[in-house]
Scaffold this active site. Structure first.
Site, PDB file in Angstrom:
ATOM      1  N   GLU A  40       0.818  -1.213   0.000  1.00 13.99           N
ATOM      2  CA  GLU A  40       0.000   0.000   0.000  1.00 13.99           C
ATOM      3  C   GLU A  40       0.853   1.265   0.000  1.00 13.99           C
ATOM      4  O   GLU A  40       0.515   2.262  -0.638  1.00 13.99           O
ATOM      5  CB  GLU A  40      -0.925  -0.008   1.229  1.00 13.99           C
ATOM      6  CG  GLU A  40      -1.848   1.203   1.308  1.00 13.99           C
ATOM      7  CD  GLU A  40      -2.599   1.278   2.622  1.00 13.99           C
ATOM      8  OE1 GLU A  40      -2.581   0.298   3.396  1.00 13.99           O
ATOM      9  OE2 GLU A  40      -3.204   2.335   2.884  1.00 13.99           O
TER      10      GLU A  40
ATOM     11  N   GLU B 149      -9.872   6.191   1.462  1.00 16.02           N
ATOM     12  CA  GLU B 149      -9.576   4.797   1.130  1.00 16.02           C
ATOM     13  C   GLU B 149     -10.081   4.639  -0.301  1.00 16.02           C
ATOM     14  O   GLU B 149     -11.260   4.389  -0.552  1.00 16.02           O
ATOM     15  CB  GLU B 149     -10.294   3.836   2.100  1.00 16.02           C
ATOM     16  CG  GLU B 149      -9.818   3.923   3.542  1.00 16.02           C
ATOM     17  CD  GLU B 149      -8.506   3.173   3.799  1.00 16.02           C
ATOM     18  OE1 GLU B 149      -7.866   2.701   2.837  1.00 16.02           O
ATOM     19  OE2 GLU B 149      -8.121   3.049   4.984  1.00 16.02           O
TER      20      GLU B 149
HETATM   21 ZN   LIG Z   1      -3.584   2.627   4.825  1.00 18.85          ZN
END
Ligand SMILES: [Zn+2]
Length: 262
Positions: A103, A221
């Protein structure tokens, strides 16, 4: 001793005529002064109530013909200070994507694209990134950067994870304090539109970068890195460009409503 006017009555009408002309001139002058005073007091009354955005839109370099078609007005004496936060970094990889990618790399790529877009408009934006390479920054130091410069917005970029079910998908945008809700909402819409992921909503959550932020702050997100299809799309540079543009568009929308820095 007799008055010479009374002696010559012929002068009297002339005197009356002259005084009538004088009083007409006086009346005209008074009316003109009254009109000027009226206009002056009216303009004084009107100007301060002109909204900040309206008066700023009148500044040179205004927005009417911005190349991207946005109606964002030019800055007055200040620029918007934006802090873009690439989530995780260094020893903290964040989520491990379906492909094995981390990520922290995705967030840095996208955050850099957002910052680059904002830097294309240096007259509007002063851009800061919490990190520009693979280093870890403490969470409170990230929001601390935004607090220290009294930023107009703090945007934290993340990719989501749900290892238990790789089918879970979608975009969700977070805020903590009520002053940040509008920022999260403004960006969430364009992001959904650009990516076409499932709408998981705009949510209130006590993420540390949000709770420690004293400026409008959102945590995005963007999508689920644990969902193979969504991750594959998110790792495409074209998708990241679209996501970055969507974030910038939403941010501009928020700033337009929020008003300009002084
Ligand atoms: Zn994260």
């Amino acid at each position: 001793m007799s008055d010479r006017w009374t002696q010559d009555p012929a002068h009297r009408p002339r005197l009356r005529n002259r005084s009538r002309i004088r009083s007409r001139r006086l009346l005209f002058l008074l009316a003109a002064v009254a009109l000027v005073a009226l206009i002056w007091s009216f303009s004084n009354r009107v100007l301060p109530t002109t909204s900040a955005s309206e008066s700023r839109a009148l500044l040179p370099g205004g927005s009417a013909d911005r190349p991207d078609g946005s109606a964002l007005p030019a800055t007055g004496t200040g620029r918007y200070k934006i802090v873009v936060d690439a989530g995780h970094g260094g020893f903290d990889p964040g989520a491990e994507g379906a492909s094995g990618d981390e990520e922290k790399d995705f967030t840095l790529n996208l955050a850099t694209k957002v910052a680059d877009l904002l830097r294309r408009e240096p007259e509007l934006f002063e851009v800061h990134m919490t990190r520009t390479d693979d280093t870890y920054i403490e969470l409170e130091d990230r929001s601390g950067m935004a607090n220290a410069i009294d930023a107009d917005a703090f945007i934290s970029i993340h990719g989501n994870t749900f290892v238990e079910d790789p089918k879970v998908s979608g975009t969700e945008s977070y805020y903590y304090d009520s002053g940040s809700q509008a920022l999260a909402q403004a960006i969430h819409g364009p992001l959904l539109e650009a990516l076409g992921f499932r709408d998981r909503g705009v949510k209130k959550e006590g993420w540390k970068v949000l709770t420690t932020s004293q400026v409008p702050a959102t945590l995005l997100e963007i999508g689920f890195l644990t969902n193979p299809a969504e991750e594959a799309k998110l790792l495409e540079p074209k998708t990241q460009d679209q996501a970055a543009q969507a974030i910038v568009n939403g941010l501009k929308q928020f700033l337009q409503t929020a008003g300009k820095p002084q």
